[in-house]
Design a protein around this motif. Structure first.
Motif, short mmCIF file in Angstrom:
data_model
loop_
_atom_site.label_atom_id
_atom_site.label_comp_id
_atom_site.label_asym_id
_atom_site.label_seq_id
_atom_site.Cartn_x
_atom_site.Cartn_y
_atom_site.Cartn_z
N TYR A 82 0.56 -1.16 -0.12
CA TYR A 82 0.09 0.02 -0.25
C TYR A 82 0.88 1.41 -0.41
N VAL A 83 0.43 2.31 -1.01
CA VAL A 83 1.68 3.60 -1.11
C VAL A 83 0.68 4.98 -0.46
N GLY A 84 0.43 5.38 0.45
CA GLY A 84 -0.17 6.48 1.40
C GLY A 84 0.46 8.30 0.74
N LEU A 85 0.53 8.35 0.21
CA LEU A 85 0.13 10.12 -0.18
C LEU A 85 -0.40 11.76 0.25
N TYR A 86 0.56 12.22 0.83
CA TYR A 86 -0.10 13.21 1.55
C TYR A 86 -0.19 14.57 0.36
N TYR A 87 -0.90 15.80 0.02
CA TYR A 87 -0.57 16.52 -0.60
C TYR A 87 -1.72 17.49 -1.11
N LYS A 88 -1.38 18.76 -0.16
CA LYS A 88 -2.58 19.86 -0.31
C LYS A 88 -3.51 19.13 0.43
N GLY A 89 -3.52 18.62 1.87
CA GLY A 89 -4.33 18.41 2.62
C GLY A 89 -4.66 17.48 2.39
N LYS A 90 -5.19 16.44 1.71
CA LYS A 90 -4.89 14.65 1.03
C LYS A 90 -4.34 14.22 1.27
N VAL A 91 -5.07 12.75 1.84
CA VAL A 91 -4.28 11.77 1.64
C VAL A 91 -4.50 10.52 1.14
N THR A 92 -4.51 10.01 0.30
CA THR A 92 -4.54 9.21 -1.09
C THR A 92 -3.57 8.08 -0.52
N VAL A 93 -4.78 6.81 -0.36
CA VAL A 93 -4.08 5.30 -0.75
C VAL A 93 -4.47 5.11 -1.53
N LYS A 94 -3.15 3.71 -2.13
CA LYS A 94 -3.80 2.48 -3.16
C LYS A 94 -2.94 1.88 -2.91
N GLU A 95 -3.79 0.69 -3.49
CA GLU A 95 -3.29 -0.69 -3.15
C GLU A 95 -2.86 -1.11 -4.20
N PHE A 96 -1.95 -1.63 -4.03
CA PHE A 96 -0.75 -2.83 -5.59
C PHE A 96 -0.86 -4.15 -5.42
N ARG A 97 -0.40 -4.26 -6.29
CA ARG A 97 0.00 -6.13 -6.54
C ARG A 97 0.40 -6.16 -6.72
N ALA A 98 2.11 -6.75 -7.29
CA ALA A 98 3.08 -7.10 -7.99
C ALA A 98 2.66 -7.85 -8.39
N ARG A 99 3.05 -8.78 -9.89
CA ARG A 99 3.21 -10.04 -10.27
C ARG A 99 4.01 -10.37 -10.17
N ARG A 100 4.98 -9.85 -10.32
CA ARG A 100 6.73 -10.74 -10.13
C ARG A 100 6.30 -10.13 -8.50
N THR A 101 6.95 -12.00 -8.21
CA THR A 101 7.00 -12.16 -6.49
C THR A 101 8.89 -12.31 -6.12
N LEU A 102 9.39 -11.78 -7.40
CA LEU A 102 10.95 -12.06 -6.06
C LEU A 102 11.00 -10.64 -5.72
N ARG A 103 12.02 -10.68 -4.46
CA ARG A 103 11.99 -9.41 -3.96
C ARG A 103 11.93 -8.80 -4.27
N PRO A 104 13.10 -8.44 -5.06
CA PRO A 104 13.66 -6.96 -5.90
C PRO A 104 13.01 -6.50 -7.03
#
Length: 415
Positions: free
Chosen positions: A370-392
């Motif tokens: 999950y990535v959270g972003l704060y900008y101009k008083g607004k918070v946006t959070v998005k969920e992501f799923r990487a298709r490649r699951t090796l750590r790098p």
């Protein structure tokens, strides 16, 4: 008539993987600008028979060959000897080069070894390519229908030699002027981008359009070769107008910038500051950002809050949030970014939390973040799923999405 070239890199150490062959990349890029078509790259070890065979292959349908490597003083450095044999020329000691060689060692305060004299021997009828950055001069040789530029292997020696002595010679024989743009996109795959532009691609002659897939993004190369540089630039720009009309919403750079570079440029132009709170990426976002010169004008801090304890102590994440929703959750990413804003006061704050895998321990899949972003008083959070699951791969993908969210927020406000 357009010159056709082969780039021939020589050295067993390249074949062993002991060094990275950056010379071919540099020379290909430079030759494009000079209107020379590169037909092939060949790499061969320090072996006379194989090098002779490589020269046959190189000149099969090319009139120009550029070589790098194998001009040292040791027994296995046999480029000069083999090329002399190939062109049926004798090697002769060049008194001027021997003097230059001795003076080079004197300036270094070193004694020249006896075998270094070998570097002052050059093929009859060749033209010296000076090398003030090392001990091995290069040379140019032609028999009328074929021409070869022979340069040392170390890039710190080869690049100045090419720019100062090879490029000017080739420029005199220029048959056209190449101009191209590398266009970077985000949010669309290579096949989808190609299909969106298929009418332009199918009908192309000049300018040409080619798509290139990166790890998690896609680029376009739009190129034209005309009789003048101005004509080439105009042709590319006319094509770019059509490309923007179709795929403009995916384009973030027309100057071959990485997304991180574009974000930094935009933030510097607007006088914005940035802070990050990283969990799954372990500081990789900050590293990529600070690898860019000038990033200190924007980045305030990056906190690597890998453990739950760090999230609580450094960012003020509520322990009940971690108990109820877990560290890898939308709620935790939100509290992380809000806590980051409280401690930093940065204009833009970004947080990331997730599972790099392979084991997660909580039943959630590797590659989820999950990535959270704060900008101009607004918070946006998005969920992501990487298709490649090796750590790098998970970490690289997460860093890209962090930069993408910042870019999209800045672009949407379009200050």
């Amino acid at each position: 008539m357009i010159m056709k070239a082969t780039i021939l890199t020589i050295g067993t150490e390249i074949l062993f993987g002991s060094i990275t062959n950056t010379n071919s990349v540099f020379l290909s890029q430079q030759l494009q600008f000079l209107g020379v078509d590169v037909l092939r790259h060949i790499t061969v070890g320090d072996n006379e028979d194989r090098l002779l065979g490589a020269l046959d292959e190189a000149f099969k349908d090319c009139d120009l060959v550029l070589t790098t490597g194998g001009l040292g003083p040791t027994e296995d450095d046999m480029t000069k000897e083999t090329i002399s044999k190939y062109f049926n020329r004798r090697l002769k000691e060049d008194p001027e080069q021997l003097t230059i060689l001795k003076e080079w060692y004197d300036k270094q305060g070193r004694t020249m070894a006896r075998n270094n004299v070998k570097q002052a021997w050059l093929p009859e009828g060749s033209t010296v390519l000076p090398n003030p950055n090392g001990t091995a001069p290069g040379f140019y040789l032609s028999d009328g229908s074929r021409q070869i530029f022979v340069m040392p292997g170390p890039p710190r020696e080869m690049k100045p030699m090419f720019l100062n002595h090879v490029a000017p010679r080739l420029s005199e024989k220029r048959s056209g002027y190449l101009y191209y743009k590398m266009v970077r996109t985000i949010g669309i795959g290579e096949s989808d981008l190609e299909m969106a532009l298929i009418d332009l691609i199918d009908g192309q002659t000049d300018p040409t359009i080619a798509t290139y897939a990166g790890d998690f993004s896609c680029s376009l190369r739009v190129a034209s070769k005309r009789s003048s540089l101005e004509e080439s630039k105009n042709a590319v720009e006319e094509m770019m107008v059509r490309i923007r009309a179709i795929a403009g919403k995916y384009i973030y750079s027309e100057d071959n910038e990485e997304l991180s570079e574009t974000v930094l440029r935009m933030m510097k132009e607007r006088g914005l500051t940035l802070s990050a709170a990283e969990s799954v990426t372990g500081g990789q976002f900050a590293k990529e950002f600070t690898d860019i010169p000038g990033s200190s004008a924007v980045l305030d801090r990056s906190l690597v809050t890998y453990s739950n304890r760090a999230k609580i102590m450094e960012l003020g994440v509520n322990s009940k949030t971690l108990e109820e929703y877990g560290a890898v959750s939308s709620r935790t990413a939100e509290e992380m970014v809000l806590g980051l804003y409280d401690v930093s006061g940065s204009d833009v704050c970004i947080s990331v939390t997730g599972h790099a895998g392979p084991d997660t321990g909580d039943g959630l899949p590797a590659g989820l973040f999950y990535v959270g972003l704060y900008y101009k008083g607004k918070v946006t959070v998005k969920e992501f799923r990487a298709r490649r699951t090796l750590r790098p791969d998970v970490r690289n993908f997460a860093v890209l999405q962090m930069f993408r969210m910042i870019y999209e927020a800045l672009d949407a406000f379009n200050i």
